[in-house]
Design an enzyme around this catalytic site. Sequence first.
Site, short mmCIF file in Angstrom:
data_model
loop_
_atom_site.label_atom_id
_atom_site.label_comp_id
_atom_site.label_asym_id
_atom_site.label_seq_id
_atom_site.Cartn_x
_atom_site.Cartn_y
_atom_site.Cartn_z
N GLY A 13 33.24 43.62 -15.47
CA GLY A 13 32.62 44.77 -16.03
C GLY A 13 33.63 45.69 -16.99
N ARG A 16 33.38 47.80 -21.03
CA ARG A 16 33.67 49.46 -21.42
C ARG A 16 33.86 50.17 -19.99
NH1 ARG A 16 28.20 48.16 -20.74
NH2 ARG A 16 27.38 48.30 -23.21
N ASN A 86 35.19 45.42 -10.29
CA ASN A 86 34.67 46.66 -11.16
C ASN A 86 33.51 47.00 -11.52
OD1 ASN A 86 35.61 49.20 -12.74
ND2 ASN A 86 34.57 47.89 -14.12
N SER A 148 33.53 54.04 -4.03
CA SER A 148 33.09 55.44 -4.67
C SER A 148 33.06 56.30 -3.48
CB SER A 148 31.76 55.18 -5.24
OG SER A 148 31.24 56.71 -5.40
N TYR A 161 23.30 52.15 -3.55
CA TYR A 161 24.70 52.19 -4.27
C TYR A 161 25.79 52.53 -3.08
CZ TYR A 161 28.39 53.92 -7.55
OH TYR A 161 29.52 53.94 -7.95
N ALA A 162 25.62 53.42 -2.36
CA ALA A 162 26.57 53.80 -1.16
C ALA A 162 26.53 52.78 -0.38
CB ALA A 162 25.98 55.21 -0.48
N LYS A 165 28.58 50.01 -1.80
CA LYS A 165 30.25 50.45 -2.01
C LYS A 165 30.85 50.49 -0.57
CE LYS A 165 30.70 51.06 -6.62
NZ LYS A 165 31.42 49.93 -7.20
N ILE A 194 34.10 60.23 -12.83
CA ILE A 194 35.00 59.73 -14.08
C ILE A 194 33.99 59.73 -15.25
CG2 ILE A 194 36.45 57.99 -14.62
CD1 ILE A 194 37.42 59.06 -12.23
N GLU A 260 43.72 49.32 2.58
CA GLU A 260 43.41 50.67 2.48
C GLU A 260 42.39 50.94 1.20
OE1 GLU A 260 44.71 52.63 4.58
OE2 GLU A 260 46.43 51.35 5.39
#
Length: 270
Positions: A13, A16, A86, A148, A161-162, A165, A194, A260
């Site tokens: 990814g 961009r 990513n 995230s 999503y959560a 992630k 971000i 970590e």
Amino acid sequence: MIDFKGKTAIVTGSGRGIGRAIATKLAAAGASVMINDLDAAPCEEASAAIPNSAALAGDMTAPDFPQQLVDRTLERFGSIDIIVNNAGYTWDNVIQKTTDEQFQAMLDIHLVAPFRLLRAASGWLRETAKKENAEGRRVMRKVVNITSIAATDGGPGQSGYASGKAGVIGLTRVLAKEWGRYNINVNCVGFGLIETRLIQPLTADSKLEVKGRAIPVGVQQRVIDTMTALSPLGRKGTVDEAAGPVLFFCSPLADYITGEVLIVSGGMHF
Ligand SMILES: NC(=O)c1ccc[n+]([C@@H]2O[C@H](COP(=O)([O-])OP(=O)(O)OC[C@H]3O[C@@H](n4cnc5c(N)ncnc54)[C@H](O)[C@@H]3O)[C@@H](O)[C@H]2O)c1
């Protein structure tokens, strides 16, 4: 100055956004970089702008594609020293409005794709480390999985999503244990807000096209305002500020850190 000369990185990814900033910084510090993106035009464009890079456009969620990415990287550059998982996007809604397809899409890109890419690379990584160990050489390699604060704090409207992630944090901790013997550091970097298209102010027109489907993308302005106002640094981060800590994990500075999660959010939390 961190020196990545002689190292090869795969950044998924990276056409961009944050991925492109990571690829740009790795190349500027001497790495060869395999650029990947679902969208061919930004993928080629990023590769043209980044020295010592090659591009392989393709869908990380296609079952065979991660193996192709590994094979192409080895053909082109001869080694894999850094893998940054990513690639990603958001497809938000409250749980009662989340379809099976939507939830599964989030698991596929954020969890299954990193799993498949790391499994595809595992043969070469293990064989190479065994040889190096037999020669008495310890060569450190790096995996950085992007997560995230949606996963670590729980992002409202982000069950899929959560979950994806958060799942990749589990994958990270398992591989840190399985791959320590191969001198591979496996860590996560988790972002807050971000400045990329993913956190543009949400309007009726803000859409992202993924595989021909228009997906609403962005964050409600009032959520952005509240989160930034309540956070210690009081602002969103730039893609360069996001990429820096990823480079730290890719570098010898982090050779004794594994399993970590580093949160890069300017102190912001949901
Ligand atoms: N921007 C933020 O505030 C934020 C916060 C937390 C986590 N993240 C994570 O950071 C990563 C980068 O996001 P970004 O903000 O730079 O977004 P972005 O949209 O600018 O870049 C993500 C890139 O991933 C690519 N991609 C999406 N699906 C793909 C697929 N199936 N195969 C290959 N490429 C694919 C997109 O085409 C895009 O170019 C993502 O994993 C995202 O979830 C971002």
